[in-house]
Design a protein around this motif. Structure first.
Motif, mmCIF file in Angstrom:
data_model
loop_
_atom_site.group_PDB
_atom_site.id
_atom_site.type_symbol
_atom_site.label_atom_id
_atom_site.label_comp_id
_atom_site.label_asym_id
_atom_site.label_seq_id
_atom_site.Cartn_x
_atom_site.Cartn_y
_atom_site.Cartn_z
ATOM 1 N N THR A 95 0.807 -1.218 0.000
ATOM 2 C CA THR A 95 0.000 0.000 0.000
ATOM 3 C C THR A 95 0.843 1.273 0.000
ATOM 4 O O THR A 95 0.314 2.367 0.171
ATOM 5 C CB THR A 95 -0.932 0.017 1.239
ATOM 6 O OG1 THR A 95 -0.142 -0.077 2.425
ATOM 7 C CG2 THR A 95 -1.924 -1.135 1.182
ATOM 8 N N ALA A 96 2.144 1.135 -0.218
ATOM 9 C CA ALA A 96 3.028 2.306 -0.244
ATOM 10 C C ALA A 96 2.734 3.169 -1.462
ATOM 11 O O ALA A 96 2.470 2.653 -2.554
ATOM 12 C CB ALA A 96 4.482 1.858 -0.250
ATOM 13 N N LYS A 97 2.799 4.481 -1.287
ATOM 14 C CA LYS A 97 2.540 5.422 -2.372
ATOM 15 C C LYS A 97 3.814 5.630 -3.175
ATOM 16 O O LYS A 97 4.813 6.152 -2.658
ATOM 17 C CB LYS A 97 2.051 6.758 -1.800
ATOM 18 C CG LYS A 97 1.619 7.766 -2.853
ATOM 19 C CD LYS A 97 1.015 9.000 -2.188
ATOM 20 C CE LYS A 97 0.452 9.976 -3.199
ATOM 21 N NZ LYS A 97 -0.225 11.126 -2.552
ATOM 22 N N PRO A 98 3.810 5.235 -4.452
ATOM 23 C CA PRO A 98 5.040 5.375 -5.251
ATOM 24 C C PRO A 98 5.239 6.809 -5.750
ATOM 25 O O PRO A 98 4.311 7.627 -5.724
ATOM 26 C CB PRO A 98 4.791 4.429 -6.424
ATOM 27 C CG PRO A 98 3.305 4.388 -6.574
ATOM 28 C CD PRO A 98 2.740 4.558 -5.187
ATOM 29 N N VAL A 99 6.441 7.088 -6.196
ATOM 30 C CA VAL A 99 6.725 8.367 -6.845
ATOM 31 C C VAL A 99 5.891 8.454 -8.114
ATOM 32 O O VAL A 99 5.711 7.459 -8.835
ATOM 33 C CB VAL A 99 8.231 8.480 -7.172
ATOM 34 C CG1 VAL A 99 8.515 9.740 -7.987
ATOM 35 C CG2 VAL A 99 9.052 8.470 -5.893
ATOM 36 N N VAL A 100 5.359 9.614 -8.401
ATOM 37 C CA VAL A 100 4.473 9.782 -9.548
ATOM 38 C C VAL A 100 5.164 9.342 -10.845
ATOM 39 O O VAL A 100 6.327 9.659 -11.078
ATOM 40 C CB VAL A 100 3.974 11.244 -9.639
ATOM 41 C CG1 VAL A 100 5.109 12.215 -9.956
ATOM 42 C CG2 VAL A 100 2.853 11.374 -10.665
ATOM 43 N N TRP A 101 4.448 8.560 -11.644
ATOM 44 C CA TRP A 101 4.898 8.048 -12.946
ATOM 45 C C TRP A 101 6.147 7.165 -12.835
ATOM 46 O O TRP A 101 6.892 7.007 -13.803
ATOM 47 C CB TRP A 101 5.169 9.176 -13.935
ATOM 48 C CG TRP A 101 3.988 10.024 -14.265
ATOM 49 C CD1 TRP A 101 3.830 11.345 -13.974
ATOM 50 C CD2 TRP A 101 2.790 9.624 -14.946
ATOM 51 N NE1 TRP A 101 2.609 11.797 -14.432
ATOM 52 C CE2 TRP A 101 1.948 10.764 -15.034
ATOM 53 C CE3 TRP A 101 2.342 8.420 -15.501
ATOM 54 C CZ2 TRP A 101 0.696 10.737 -15.644
ATOM 55 C CZ3 TRP A 101 1.091 8.388 -16.108
ATOM 56 C CH2 TRP A 101 0.289 9.532 -16.169
ATOM 57 N N SER A 102 6.379 6.532 -11.689
ATOM 58 C CA SER A 102 7.610 5.765 -11.483
ATOM 59 C C SER A 102 7.549 4.343 -12.032
ATOM 60 O O SER A 102 8.570 3.647 -12.060
ATOM 61 C CB SER A 102 7.963 5.732 -9.999
ATOM 62 O OG SER A 102 6.906 5.156 -9.241
ATOM 63 N N ALA A 103 6.381 3.864 -12.441
ATOM 64 C CA ALA A 103 6.257 2.502 -12.975
ATOM 65 C C ALA A 103 5.220 2.501 -14.088
ATOM 66 O O ALA A 103 4.269 3.285 -14.062
ATOM 67 C CB ALA A 103 5.858 1.529 -11.874
#
Length: 279
Positions: free
Chosen positions: A9-17
């Motif tokens: 449920t961790a929030k990733p860096v925007v557009w990172s995947a």
């Protein structure tokens, strides 16, 4: 388990995947996506058939398309727009899509209707064509699923493929829609009616918002008995000024705006249609 849930449920860096290949190329998911496309009661992947009929009629009449015209649809899916365009007498109709399943259906339908439509399988970001088209379409807010870098590549491609008096017709999600989005987490077994796999699975869906970027993300972590995998569904939301700023480096500009690609007058709503041309 605590650490695994935190990671899921961790929030990733925007557009990172980027996982569009999973969403559109996985054989099980592709079957569900095609069913969504073809179900007139569900607008999860395509507009209603009535909407598409109205949209094609408006595009053909407004931009005076005919037997000498060339059109190309980026992300054509099962050919709902391309088939209607060709049936209206458009000379050259081209469709591009990532899904082999959808293109197989589109090709079969064109054959059954005796319509000569040119289809190409692959990532449209890699597509090359020396022809110039009178109309380039990208519908169902497909542009919103691309990162800023990917959009720049695509707009450069549009510029090179657009005829001198041609138009680009597309729709996008707006800041109005973004304002309604919230963050959440859910856990469900065989979520979305078995959409993600033919096997039993658990799905953790985390929805995130990125206020500074007007971006939302639905992150799906799918856990089966033998594997775990993640799908990222990013959506960019736009203001008109944001669209203009992205078009500027490519020598393109907004010619007109509407509420949708049926030519409805623009009003504050969740979506906006734009007609784009050379500066």
């Amino acid at each position: 388990m605590y650490n695994k849930l935190n990671e899921a449920t961790a929030k990733p860096v925007v557009w990172s995947a980027y996982t569009a290949d999973v969403l559109w190329a996985d054989s099980h998911i592709a079957k569900h996506m095609l069913a969504y496309h073809l179900n007139p009661e569900i607008e999860a992947a395509s507009r209603s058939f009535d909407f598409i009929d109205e949209s094609v009629s408006w595009l053909v009449s407004t931009f005076d398309l005919g037997q000498s015209s060339k059109t190309i649809d980026f992300g054509c899916g099962p050919g709902l727009y391309t088939q209607r365009l060709k049936a209206r007498g458009i000379g050259t109709v081209v469709g591009l899509d990532f899904s082999q399943n959808s293109l197989a259906y589109a090709t079969e339908q064109a054959k059954l209707s005796n319509l000569e439509i040119e289809y190409h399988l692959g990532n449209y970001l890699d597509y090359r064509d020396s022809r110039q088209f009178d109309m380039i379409t990208m519908v169902m807010c497909d542009l919103c699923a691309l990162s800023p870098t990917q959009r720049a590549v695509l707009l450069g491609k549009f510029k090179s493929m657009l005829a001198p008096n041609g138009v680009i017709a597309l729709d996008v999600y707006t800041a109005t829609r973004f304002e309604k989005q919230t963050e959440s987490q859910t856990l469900a077994k065989n979520a979305m009616g078995g959409f993600w796999s033919a096997e039993d699975y658990w799905c953790i869906q985390s929805s995130f918002t990125y206020d500074d970027d007007l971006v939302t993300l639905d992150k799906y972590v799918i856990s089966e008995a033998q594997r775990e995998w993640t799908v990222y569904n990013w959506l960019q939301h736009f203001t008109l000024d944001m669209i203009k700023a992205e078009l500027e480096p490519h020598g393109l500009e907004v010619k007109s705006t509407y509420s949708d690609l049926r030519g409805k007058p623009f009003a504050k709503s969740d979506e906006m249609a734009v007609i784009i041309g050379h500066k």
